[in-house]
Design a protein around this motif. Sequence first.
Motif, PDB file in Angstrom:
ATOM      1  N   VAL A   1      23.629  -0.088  23.292  1.00  0.00           N
ATOM      2  CA  VAL A   1      24.919  -0.433  23.898  1.00  0.00           C
ATOM      3  C   VAL A   1      25.054   0.801  24.990  1.00  0.00           C
ATOM      4  O   VAL A   1      24.558   1.660  25.085  1.00  0.00           O
ATOM      5  CB  VAL A   1      25.942   0.489  22.868  1.00  0.00           C
ATOM      6  CG1 VAL A   1      27.191   0.342  23.376  1.00  0.00           C
ATOM      7  CG2 VAL A   1      25.761  -0.458  21.617  1.00  0.00           C
ATOM      8  N   GLY A   2      25.337   0.074  26.263  1.00  0.00           N
ATOM      9  CA  GLY A   2      25.461   0.734  27.591  1.00  0.00           C
ATOM     10  C   GLY A   2      24.022   0.825  28.205  1.00  0.00           C
ATOM     11  O   GLY A   2      23.170   0.447  27.854  1.00  0.00           O
ATOM     12  N   GLY A   3      24.241   1.186  29.607  1.00  0.00           N
ATOM     13  CA  GLY A   3      22.899   1.108  30.414  1.00  0.00           C
ATOM     14  C   GLY A   3      22.584  -0.299  30.760  1.00  0.00           C
ATOM     15  O   GLY A   3      21.169  -0.307  30.985  1.00  0.00           O
ATOM     16  N   ALA A   4      23.205  -1.267  30.423  1.00  0.00           N
ATOM     17  CA  ALA A   4      22.715  -2.825  30.571  1.00  0.00           C
ATOM     18  C   ALA A   4      22.639  -3.101  31.782  1.00  0.00           C
ATOM     19  O   ALA A   4      22.035  -4.252  32.206  1.00  0.00           O
ATOM     20  CB  ALA A   4      23.446  -3.661  29.695  1.00  0.00           C
ATOM     21  N   SER A   5      23.167  -2.617  32.918  1.00  0.00           N
ATOM     22  CA  SER A   5      22.932  -2.923  34.291  1.00  0.00           C
ATOM     23  C   SER A   5      21.664  -2.375  34.853  1.00  0.00           C
ATOM     24  O   SER A   5      20.880  -2.028  34.161  1.00  0.00           O
ATOM     25  CB  SER A   5      24.492  -2.368  34.939  1.00  0.00           C
ATOM     26  OG  SER A   5      24.659  -3.306  36.269  1.00  0.00           O
TER      27      SER A   5
END
Length: 397
Positions: free
Chosen positions: A244-248
Amino acid sequence: MISVENAFHRIVDDAVPLTTERLAVEASVGRVLAAPLAARKSQPGCDLSAMDGYAVNSSDLSGGPVTLKVTSTSAAGQSKISELKPGEAMQIYTGAPVPNGADQVIIQENVNRDGDNINIQENAAPGKNIRFAGNDFAAKQIVCDAGTFITPKSIGLIAGSGHSHVMVHRAPKIAILTTGDELAKPDQDTFGPQETIDSLTPTLLSFFNDAGATASSLGAIKDNPDAIKAAIRNSSDADILITVGGASVGDRDYVQEALKAEGMELDFWKIAMRPGKPMIFGKINNRFVIGLPGNPVSAFVCALVFVRPLIDKLMGRPAPLPTGVLLPSAVDLPANGVRQHYMRARLIGIPGQRMVDPAASQDSSLLSVLSQSDGLIVRPVDAPEVKAGEPVLFLPF
């Protein structure tokens, strides 16, 4: 970017049901049978009375009112029952074995009894008020096929056919890894203005566990590549790793590179949808990896559209692409663009005349709007404008 449909099929199509495990029948609700179940006995095992009354032979009732002699009694669970002879009747209770020689039960309200004799004015009706042996199911009959989704209403059938345990497909283990320097725990004594309380971990834990999976948290990890890699290694026993998060791919988005460093083969990471565009999908060996965006609504929508069907597929359940049902829109909607739009909405109106009313703000960070919504309006790519009263796809949650 790839389409929602393409992303869905790349995630779900190649998934196969997990290995099997043996569960007590009362613990198997929500699971899928891995093998057919055959009845170990017939139900009923013999002819039983459906009413309290008197077992008789219908041939004794021909020709008008008759008087029969009551010779004995049959009660539920009784194993030795004397045979009924012509001109005789046997008092019988609901669920009791019907004696040989009897083929009809007269309910007690339709009988006048005087000592050991009963007077009957009822006509012959062979089989009346009798539950015949094997009427529900017969011994060795398949009562549940492999692939049966077990619900509370099927538990009685499984147990009643002589099974205390069943072989079912295993529930997937899901590990949730949440990242972000800004994250705070909900139970902290104080919160800094720069902090954001981690709402997604409890949301996803409850969502996945409610779907039948066994979900656990790897904790909230700071934006540190080495710490993220270590947490990924700690998920090696999971069937699905959710980040969750930091997917970019910004300067502070370390998740994708950490996953690749730990052996992930990236399939895709951008979907033509809103919210939820920057979603990662890949595999580390046989472990599914899905990297959800950090915005709460984006993560929730992706979990609903992609992760929930993957759970279903791994458990042996049907796993179609969630598309929704047609309901009238309460307002005009503009034409949609190049990304499939999932709009939070409420159901309004009385039952039978429901309409869907989209939230005024579709900001993907608004937890309050999500909690007040009943589902999502699904606006396909390049969908034309909609006038109030015209149908739209609505995906309830």
